[in-house]
Design a protein around this motif. Structure first.
Motif, PDB file in Angstrom:
ATOM      1  N   ARG A  80      -5.462  38.697  12.940  1.00 14.42           N
ATOM      2  CA  ARG A  80      -5.209  37.249  12.894  1.00 14.42           C
ATOM      3  C   ARG A  80      -6.284  36.480  13.664  1.00 14.42           C
ATOM      4  NH1 ARG A  80       0.472  35.029  12.178  1.00 14.42           N
ATOM      5  NH2 ARG A  80       1.482  36.612  10.928  1.00 14.42           N
ATOM      6  N   ALA A  81      -6.733  37.055  14.778  1.00 12.76           N
ATOM      7  CA  ALA A  81      -7.793  36.392  15.552  1.00 12.76           C
ATOM      8  C   ALA A  81      -9.086  36.330  14.745  1.00 12.76           C
ATOM      9  CB  ALA A  81      -8.011  37.130  16.876  1.00 12.76           C
ATOM     10  N   VAL A  82      -9.417  37.416  14.075  1.00  9.10           N
ATOM     11  CA  VAL A  82     -10.611  37.428  13.226  1.00  9.10           C
ATOM     12  C   VAL A  82     -10.452  36.417  12.100  1.00  9.10           C
ATOM     13  CG1 VAL A  82     -11.987  38.807  11.620  1.00  9.10           C
ATOM     14  CG2 VAL A  82     -11.264  39.802  13.802  1.00  9.10           C
ATOM     15  N   ALA A  83      -9.296  36.401  11.475  1.00  9.60           N
ATOM     16  CA  ALA A  83      -9.042  35.449  10.389  1.00  9.60           C
ATOM     17  C   ALA A  83      -9.198  34.018  10.880  1.00  9.60           C
ATOM     18  CB  ALA A  83      -7.647  35.665   9.820  1.00  9.60           C
ATOM     19  N   SER A  84      -8.677  33.741  12.056  1.00  8.58           N
ATOM     20  CA  SER A  84      -8.789  32.401  12.619  1.00  8.58           C
ATOM     21  C   SER A  84     -10.246  32.027  12.849  1.00  8.58           C
ATOM     22  CB  SER A  84      -8.006  32.324  13.930  1.00  8.58           C
ATOM     23  OG  SER A  84      -8.141  31.055  14.513  1.00  8.58           O
ATOM     24  N   ALA A  85     -11.006  32.963  13.391  1.00  3.99           N
ATOM     25  CA  ALA A  85     -12.433  32.708  13.634  1.00  3.99           C
ATOM     26  C   ALA A  85     -13.185  32.452  12.328  1.00  3.99           C
ATOM     27  CB  ALA A  85     -13.058  33.878  14.385  1.00  3.99           C
ATOM     28  N   GLU A  86     -12.712  33.077  11.260  1.00  3.04           N
ATOM     29  CA  GLU A  86     -13.362  32.918   9.944  1.00  3.04           C
ATOM     30  C   GLU A  86     -12.695  31.821   9.110  1.00  3.04           C
ATOM     31  OE1 GLU A  86     -16.103  34.238   9.239  1.00  3.04           O
ATOM     32  OE2 GLU A  86     -16.250  36.002  10.544  1.00  3.04           O
ATOM     33  N   THR A  87     -11.754  31.126   9.703  1.00  6.52           N
ATOM     34  CA  THR A  87     -10.981  30.053   9.063  1.00  6.52           C
ATOM     35  C   THR A  87     -10.239  30.511   7.798  1.00  6.52           C
ATOM     36  OG1 THR A  87     -12.816  29.088   7.794  1.00  6.52           O
ATOM     37  CG2 THR A  87     -12.466  28.238  10.045  1.00  6.52           C
ATOM     38  N   VAL A  88      -9.709  31.725   7.852  1.00  5.03           N
ATOM     39  CA  VAL A  88      -8.882  32.244   6.767  1.00  5.03           C
ATOM     40  C   VAL A  88      -7.426  32.104   7.217  1.00  5.03           C
ATOM     41  CG1 VAL A  88      -8.263  34.279   5.402  1.00  5.03           C
ATOM     42  CG2 VAL A  88     -10.664  33.889   6.040  1.00  5.03           C
ATOM     43  N   PRO A  89      -6.621  31.331   6.509  1.00  2.00           N
ATOM     44  CA  PRO A  89      -5.218  31.171   6.911  1.00  2.00           C
ATOM     45  C   PRO A  89      -4.460  32.494   6.788  1.00  2.00           C
ATOM     46  CG  PRO A  89      -5.741  29.780   4.998  1.00  2.00           C
ATOM     47  CD  PRO A  89      -6.953  30.561   5.316  1.00  2.00           C
ATOM     48  N   THR A  90      -3.501  32.697   7.681  1.00  2.00           N
ATOM     49  CA  THR A  90      -2.707  33.925   7.650  1.00  2.00           C
ATOM     50  C   THR A  90      -1.221  33.616   7.745  1.00  2.00           C
ATOM     51  OG1 THR A  90      -2.788  34.212  10.052  1.00  2.00           O
ATOM     52  CG2 THR A  90      -4.497  35.332   8.756  1.00  2.00           C
ATOM     53  N   ARG A  91      -0.446  34.569   7.309  1.00  2.00           N
ATOM     54  CA  ARG A  91       0.997  34.622   7.492  1.00  2.00           C
ATOM     55  C   ARG A  91       1.312  36.085   7.767  1.00  2.00           C
ATOM     56  NH1 ARG A  91       3.942  29.738   7.534  1.00  2.00           N
ATOM     57  NH2 ARG A  91       2.908  28.336   6.114  1.00  2.00           N
ATOM     58  N   GLY A  92       2.509  36.340   8.291  1.00  2.00           N
ATOM     59  CA  GLY A  92       2.927  37.706   8.556  1.00  2.00           C
ATOM     60  C   GLY A  92       3.840  38.226   7.462  1.00  2.00           C
ATOM     61  N   THR A  93       4.133  39.503   7.528  1.00  2.00           N
ATOM     62  CA  THR A  93       4.993  40.150   6.550  1.00  2.00           C
ATOM     63  C   THR A  93       6.370  39.495   6.486  1.00  2.00           C
ATOM     64  OG1 THR A  93       3.813  42.222   6.932  1.00  2.00           O
ATOM     65  CG2 THR A  93       5.945  42.372   5.830  1.00  2.00           C
ATOM     66  N   ALA A  94       6.896  39.097   7.626  1.00  2.00           N
ATOM     67  CA  ALA A  94       8.216  38.457   7.641  1.00  2.00           C
ATOM     68  C   ALA A  94       8.228  37.201   6.771  1.00  2.00           C
ATOM     69  CB  ALA A  94       8.631  38.124   9.071  1.00  2.00           C
ATOM     70  N   TYR A  95       7.121  36.510   6.702  1.00  2.00           N
ATOM     71  CA  TYR A  95       7.008  35.312   5.861  1.00  2.00           C
ATOM     72  C   TYR A  95       7.310  35.660   4.400  1.00  2.00           C
ATOM     73  CZ  TYR A  95       4.767  31.540   3.246  1.00  2.00           C
ATOM     74  OH  TYR A  95       4.502  30.536   2.358  1.00  2.00           O
ATOM     75  N   ILE A  96       6.800  36.799   3.953  1.00  2.00           N
ATOM     76  CA  ILE A  96       7.028  37.217   2.571  1.00  2.00           C
ATOM     77  C   ILE A  96       8.521  37.457   2.339  1.00  2.00           C
ATOM     78  CG2 ILE A  96       6.574  39.036   0.865  1.00  2.00           C
ATOM     79  CD1 ILE A  96       4.165  37.232   1.440  1.00  2.00           C
ATOM     80  N   VAL A  97       9.161  38.135   3.276  1.00  2.00           N
ATOM     81  CA  VAL A  97      10.598  38.407   3.149  1.00  2.00           C
ATOM     82  C   VAL A  97      11.375  37.089   3.103  1.00  2.00           C
ATOM     83  CG1 VAL A  97      12.605  39.497   4.236  1.00  2.00           C
ATOM     84  CG2 VAL A  97      10.384  40.667   4.247  1.00  2.00           C
ATOM     85  N   LEU A  98      11.021  36.165   3.977  1.00  4.39           N
ATOM     86  CA  LEU A  98      11.704  34.865   3.991  1.00  4.39           C
ATOM     87  C   LEU A  98      11.468  34.095   2.694  1.00  4.39           C
ATOM     88  CD1 LEU A  98      11.035  33.843   7.694  1.00  4.39           C
ATOM     89  CD2 LEU A  98      13.230  34.542   6.690  1.00  4.39           C
ATOM     90  N   ARG A  99      10.263  34.147   2.170  1.00  3.03           N
ATOM     91  CA  ARG A  99       9.970  33.475   0.890  1.00  3.03           C
ATOM     92  C   ARG A  99      10.778  34.083  -0.250  1.00  3.03           C
ATOM     93  NH1 ARG A  99       5.226  30.365  -0.397  1.00  3.03           N
ATOM     94  NH2 ARG A  99       6.130  30.437  -2.464  1.00  3.03           N
ATOM     95  N   LEU A 100      10.870  35.409  -0.250  1.00  3.65           N
ATOM     96  CA  LEU A 100      11.647  36.071  -1.304  1.00  3.65           C
ATOM     97  C   LEU A 100      13.111  35.677  -1.229  1.00  3.65           C
ATOM     98  CD1 LEU A 100       9.989  39.609  -1.199  1.00  3.65           C
ATOM     99  CD2 LEU A 100       9.800  37.906  -3.042  1.00  3.65           C
ATOM    100  N   HIS A 101      13.612  35.522  -0.016  1.00  3.03           N
ATOM    101  CA  HIS A 101      14.998  35.072   0.146  1.00  3.03           C
ATOM    102  C   HIS A 101      15.133  33.601  -0.269  1.00  3.03           C
ATOM    103  CE1 HIS A 101      18.959  34.365   1.521  1.00  3.03           C
ATOM    104  NE2 HIS A 101      18.622  33.772   2.648  1.00  3.03           N
ATOM    105  N   ARG A 102      14.222  32.771   0.189  1.00  3.43           N
ATOM    106  CA  ARG A 102      14.261  31.351  -0.168  1.00  3.43           C
ATOM    107  C   ARG A 102      14.227  31.147  -1.681  1.00  3.43           C
ATOM    108  NH1 ARG A 102       9.072  27.881   0.263  1.00  3.43           N
ATOM    109  NH2 ARG A 102       8.949  28.772  -1.803  1.00  3.43           N
TER     110      ARG A 102
END
Length: 142
Positions: A80-102
């Motif tokens: 995530r730190a590397v992604a932030s430095a490269e300005t690549v947005p991130t989410r975690g695995t839990a986000y996917i589970v929550l989206r699938l539920h939503r």
């Protein structure tokens, strides 16, 4: 979408090592819900590949997200730190589970069970984050 490197790491190696989730992901790909994409050999990808602290799978996920102006699913703090430095947005695995539920793909019980199984399988989740995820599952059920 995911990358060939992630497919190899998660599905091919996972099946070889007997991980049930590997078969589930393989079926998701076979059913067209997730595609496997090539990563362009961009300057970013080449730079990320040289980072000894990133796996080739992690580097490819970040590069693919950048290539498609998307969001990378990354749980590790360093990634995530590397992604932030490269300005690549991130989410975690839990986000996917929550989206699938939503999106009514998983019930509340299935979403909670998925999170619990991830923790049981070794996915690190701080107790306060676990509580927050569980509350969010409940909120989405209302």
């Amino acid at each position: 979408m995911t990358t060939n490197a992630v497919y190899e790491e998660v599905v091919t190696t996972g099946i070889d090592e007997g991980h049930a989730d590997a078969r589930r992901i393989e079926h998701v790909i076979e059913n067209g819900l997730l595609s496997v994409e090539e990563v362009d050999q961009t300057v970013l990808f080449e730079r990320l590949r040289k980072n000894d602290r990133l796996s080739i799978a992690d580097a490819s996920v970040l590069a693919l997200a950048d290539q498609h102006d998307g969001t990378a699913i990354v749980d590790e703090r360093y990634g995530r730190a590397v992604a932030s430095a490269e300005t690549v947005p991130t989410r975690g695995t839990a986000y996917i589970v929550l989206r699938l539920h939503r999106d009514d793909i998983l019930t509340a019980d299935e979403a909670q069970e998925t999170i619990d199984e991830m923790v049981d399988a070794g996915w690190y989740c701080a107790p306060d984050l676990y509580a927050k995820i569980s509350r969010k599952i409940d909120e989405l059920s209302e």
